[in-house]
Design an enzyme around this catalytic site. Structure first.
Site, short mmCIF file in Angstrom:
data_model
loop_
_atom_site.label_atom_id
_atom_site.label_comp_id
_atom_site.label_asym_id
_atom_site.label_seq_id
_atom_site.Cartn_x
_atom_site.Cartn_y
_atom_site.Cartn_z
N GLU A 1 -42.26 -16.88 -98.11
CA GLU A 1 -41.50 -15.76 -98.90
C GLU A 1 -42.06 -14.30 -98.33
O GLU A 1 -41.23 -13.40 -98.33
CB GLU A 1 -42.46 -15.79 -100.49
N PRO B 1 -48.63 -28.92 -89.10
CA PRO B 1 -48.87 -28.93 -90.49
C PRO B 1 -48.60 -27.72 -91.27
O PRO B 1 -48.93 -26.64 -90.90
CB PRO B 1 -50.04 -29.47 -90.67
N GLY C 1 -48.86 -18.18 -88.15
CA GLY C 1 -48.14 -17.11 -87.23
C GLY C 1 -47.39 -17.46 -85.82
O GLY C 1 -47.13 -16.45 -85.24
N ASN D 1 -37.87 -24.45 -95.69
CA ASN D 1 -36.41 -23.94 -94.95
C ASN D 1 -36.36 -24.08 -93.70
O ASN D 1 -37.23 -24.09 -92.84
CB ASN D 1 -36.86 -22.32 -95.04
#
Length: 440
Positions: free
Chosen positions: A68, A270, A312, A338
């Site tokens: 998100e 993961p 990241g 996603n």
């Protein structure tokens, strides 16, 4: 009668929150010990601010976790371009690190307060947002009621409604109408999502598509990438990303099946890096040699598994391969993750069959042939092998993914258009402030 039941249920929820409020602190301490809370910033969860509120208009944007947060970054930058301050809240330590890395001082970051009246009240009293924007599917009853009581517009963007969530809300029609009817606007990802929000009581609903398609490709360190690719040499690679419990075992089985036919490296990333010690132990017990990103291990020819255990760096891991399995999808009731990032970065996509949470994205990708669903580990192994050994097929699959992503763009423009009645007045107000006040 139904509205009376809704009021009773919401009152019970609020009172229950007040009753357990004294017990929350030990619970957060326990979570901090497991690395799931930021110990130094724990009081933010109770609504205590750790940063100053700037002068001028301020929009509160909430993004629960990494996905998100990534999706709302372009929206945050568009709002900041209009001279409006942005307060970003997230719920996980991983999303907080991502926000710091990708946004820096473009937004003020705080951990989201607990959905308890004392915490939410304290938070809103201090920050006094002019508008509240929530990403995807976060519905918190006390927060919604407190915002409504203060006449602060609340908007759901990039909104999606899973099959399970929709079924749960349908069983409580009066409650769903009371909550969803309090939203000033819902900007939904798909036609199906829009229809479901309307059915649950949302009054103003528009469809935008998925905001994540309009994000920039995930960044990566070019020097680190070059080093790893040199170490990999002519070995073939594939990646299992955003994996959940059990899917790392499946990736290990696939690796061993493929290893019998050719030299290859399996990359496992993961969804929750804190599981990596446990995952490594399981892999080593199976006789596999594991290298880890956090240890800066060298990818020697005898390394079987490269464990991506950092936050990241998905842009790095996906650039190291052209075949990606997207996790949380191989076992029933998980709902998928996603698939847009691997499509954007040039990967042929494989996934389990349980992708209902991202149905629209998978349908669009599958229509063009850029995503394939597999039933089980054996079918996954065959899919990986087929894509790795057929260069022409893999190339066409990747190109189809690029085309599908290009076709899906435009969600940010639609979202901004829907938000204009709420943010345009704030832009005018911000630009009428003295320069020093607006920058404070």
């Amino acid at each position: 009668m139904s509205s009376l039941r809704a009021r009773f249920a919401l009152s019970a929820y609020r009172l229950g929150g007040i009753a357990i409020y004294p017990l929350i602190s030990p619970y957060l301490t326990f979570r901090a010990a497991k690395g799931k809370e930021d110990r130094a910033r724990r009081m933010e969860r109770f609504g205590y601010a750790s940063a100053n509120r700037p002068q001028g208009p301020l929009v509160w944007i909430h993004a629960a976790s990494v996905g998100e947060t990534t999706a709302v970054i372009p929206l945050i930058r568009e709002i900041r371009r209009r001279d409006i301050h942005v307060l970003l809240t997230t719920g996980t330590t991983t999303s907080a690190k991502l926000a710091y890395t990708r946004l820096g001082d473009e937004a003020i970051h705080q951990y989201v307060p607990l959905d308890l009246k004392p915490a939410i009240g304290r938070f809103l009293e201090y920050w006094q947002p002019d508008c509240a924007i929530v990403a995807e599917s976060e519905i918190w009853p006390v927060t919604i009621l407190e915002l409504r009581q203060r006449h602060i517009p609340q908007i759901l963007v990039n909104a999606r409604m899973s099959d399970r969530s929709f079924a749960r809300w349908q069983r409580r029609p009066s409650l769903s109408e009371a909550l969803f009817g309090s939203l000033a606007l819902v900007v939904a990802q798909s036609d199906l999502d829009a229809e479901r929000f309307r059915d649950l009581g949302a009054l103003q609903v528009v469809k935008s598509g998925n905001l994540k398609v309009d994000t920039d490709a995930p960044p990566y360190d070019a020097a680190v990438f070059a080093r790893y690719m040199k170490e990999i040499g002519d070995r073939k690679t594939w990646a299992a990303i955003s994996t959940f419990d059990g899917e790392e075992d499946a990736a290990a089985v696939v690796h061993k099946m493929l290893k019998e036919r050719s030299s290859q490296l399996t990359i496992i990333v993961p969804r929750h890096p804190e599981r990596c010690d446990e995952i490594e132990a399981k892999l080593v017990a199976q006789g596999l040699k594991v290298a880890r990103r956090t240890r800066d291990d060298v990818l020697t020819p005898d390394v079987d598994i490269f464990l991506g255990d950092t936050i990241g760096e998905m842009g790095l891991y996906l650039r190291m391969t052209e075949v990606a399995f997207v996790g949380r999808s191989l076992f029933e009731h998980k709902g998928g993750q996603n698939p847009l990032e691997p499509a954007m970065l040039g990967c042929a996509i494989l996934s389990g069959a349980h992708v209902q949470n991202f149905r629209d994205a998978y349908q669009r990708l599958a229509r063009g042939g850029s995503a394939r669903l597999v039933r089980d580990t054996e079918m996954l192994a065959k899919g990986v092998y087929y894509l790795l050994t057929n260069d022409d097929v893999r190339s066409k699959t990747i190109e189809a993914g690029f085309a599908a992503v290009h076709e899906m763009r435009g969600a940010l423009a639609t979202t901004i258009k829907g938000l204009e009645p709420y943010i345009n007045p704030l832009t005018v107000k911000a630009r009428l402030l003295p320069k020093t006040a607006a920058q404070a």
